[in-house]
Enzyme design. Structure first.
Site, PDB file in Angstrom:
ATOM      1  N   LYS A 150     -28.819  45.312 -61.794  1.00 34.81           N
ATOM      2  CA  LYS A 150     -29.572  45.155 -60.441  1.00 34.81           C
ATOM      3  C   LYS A 150     -29.323  43.628 -59.478  1.00 34.81           C
ATOM      4  O   LYS A 150     -29.024  43.795 -58.421  1.00 34.81           O
ATOM      5  CB  LYS A 150     -30.780  45.707 -60.811  1.00 34.81           C
ATOM      6  CG  LYS A 150     -30.548  47.342 -61.016  1.00 34.81           C
ATOM      7  CD  LYS A 150     -32.550  47.839 -61.610  1.00 34.81           C
ATOM      8  CE  LYS A 150     -31.738  49.426 -61.630  1.00 34.81           C
ATOM      9  NZ  LYS A 150     -33.031  49.618 -62.444  1.00 34.81           N
TER      10      LYS A 150
ATOM     11  N   GLN B 105     -39.249  48.323 -64.392  1.00 39.11           N
ATOM     12  CA  GLN B 105     -37.964  48.881 -65.296  1.00 39.11           C
ATOM     13  C   GLN B 105     -38.711  50.423 -65.916  1.00 39.11           C
ATOM     14  O   GLN B 105     -39.963  49.463 -66.615  1.00 39.11           O
ATOM     15  CB  GLN B 105     -36.855  48.637 -65.877  1.00 39.11           C
ATOM     16  CG  GLN B 105     -35.953  49.145 -66.431  1.00 39.11           C
ATOM     17  CD  GLN B 105     -34.721  49.495 -65.756  1.00 39.11           C
ATOM     18  OE1 GLN B 105     -34.548  49.242 -64.647  1.00 39.11           O
ATOM     19  NE2 GLN B 105     -34.486  51.541 -65.359  1.00 39.11           N
TER      20      GLN B 105
ATOM     21  N   ASP C 243     -38.114  51.653 -55.226  1.00 47.53           N
ATOM     22  CA  ASP C 243     -38.063  52.510 -56.339  1.00 47.53           C
ATOM     23  C   ASP C 243     -38.059  53.824 -55.837  1.00 47.53           C
ATOM     24  O   ASP C 243     -37.377  54.812 -55.476  1.00 47.53           O
ATOM     25  CB  ASP C 243     -38.397  52.602 -57.526  1.00 47.53           C
ATOM     26  CG  ASP C 243     -37.249  52.139 -58.653  1.00 47.53           C
ATOM     27  OD1 ASP C 243     -36.199  52.219 -58.544  1.00 47.53           O
ATOM     28  OD2 ASP C 243     -37.836  52.221 -59.355  1.00 47.53           O
TER      29      ASP C 243
END
Ligand code: NDP
Length: 284
Positions: free
Chosen positions: A53, A97, A120
């Site tokens: 990422k 995460q 997200d």
């Protein structure tokens, strides 16, 4: 019939080139999109994902920062960090995460992130907005899948889409997005009786099971569009999807491969969401 392969890596590269130009324009106006990624613990797969990422952000000019915390971090400490990031005007996107260590409630963390920075797309506000067809941050894998279908002008409206998998991050939202695009959607999962009966009726089949070669040509209707979301590591270290690619590609009209399929699109959509977050905040 041999299916046309939708190469997610190539499509991601095209979208990233467009985003790079957009980020460059934003930077000229003094706005530097910034993504902060938080990792708790030292899971090797998570480390590899977050490094991917960071690299992808850098390639298109998005500034990013990885905050690594030990697995002993408490939920309270993580919530305090998120609160600080929520109030930091230079941070446009926040990604924690997953999975988190067991002593931290994932849902409390997801709900603590400012929905305007939730790149997200997991916050219930974004999920709810997506469900009701309102503008929102779409969760990255489903968003990437829809973008892949649209890139080939694949008709979704009126088609029968079958989704295998009902997780909150893939199955449920991808079915919802297909519904928003006017598909007729069937969800299948581990309790589904006669899975093949359903999949053989699918014009669009999205497979997000997490088991190598779970689906082969026998499960398909001829001319189907097959989206393979699975990422499974084989004993020799190679990656494979949930679909037996070789047999399925002889029956499908379109198919996404693994690797170079949905995976690269997921990261690309994260960058798209980060730019959206930066522009949104800049307007405030
Ligand atoms: P989950 O394990 O959360 O969900 C798997 C789903 O598959 C569940 O809904 C489960 O049903 C269903 N399932 C399991 N076995 C069967 C079966 N025999 N028949 C029918 N359905 C079954 O996984 P995720 O949704 O998080 O991920 C799915 C896959 O996608 C994984 O391989 C993951 O690595 C990959 N992935 C890929 C991404 C990408 O960027 N390409 C991003 C995220 C995930 P039930 O609900 O009843 O248990």
């Amino acid at each position: 019939m041999t299916a046309e392969v939708i190469n997610g890596k190539e499509l991601a590269a095209e979208i990233k080139a467009e985003m790079k130009a957009e980020v460059s324009r934003l930077r000229e106006q003094g706005l530097i999109p910034h993504l902060t990624v938080v990792l708790v613990g030292d899971d090797p797969a998570s480390k590899s994902y977050i490094n991917g990422k960071k690299k992808a952000s850098g390639e298109i000019g998005i500034s990013s920062q990885i905050i690594e915390l030990p697995s002993s971090t408490t939920e309270k400490e993580l919530l305090e960090l998120i609160d600080r990031l929520n109030h930091d005007r230079d941070v446009h996107g926040i990604l924690v995460q997953l999975p988190l260590p067991e002593h931290i409630q994932e849902q409390s963390i997801i709900e603590a992130i400012d929905p305007a920075k939730d790149v997200d797309g997991f916050h219930p506000i974004n999920v709810g907005r997506m469900m009701t067809g309102k503008d929102s941050f779409l969760s990255c894998t489903p968003y990437g899948i829809i973008t892949m279908l649209k890139s080939r002008d694949i008709q979704i409206a009126g088609k029968h889409a079958v989704v295998i998998g009902r997780s909150n991050i893939v199955g449920k939202p991808v079915g919802q997005l297909l519904l928003n695009e006017n598909a007729t959607v069937t969800y299948c999962h581990s309790k589904t009786a006669d899975l093949k009966h359903h999949t053989q009726q699918a014009d669009i089949l999205v497979v997000a099971v997490g088991r190598a070669n779970a689906i082969d040509a026998d499960y398909l209707k001829g001319g189907a569009v097959v989206v393979d979301v699975g990422i499974n590591r084989l004993a020799d270290g190679s990656l494979t999807g949930d679909v037996d690619f070789d047999s399925a590609k002889e029956k499908a009209a379109y198919i996404t491969p693994v690797p170079k399929g949905v995976g690269p699109m997921t990261i690309t959509m994260l960058l798209k969401n980060t730019i959206k977050a930066a522009i949104g905040l800049a307007d405030h």
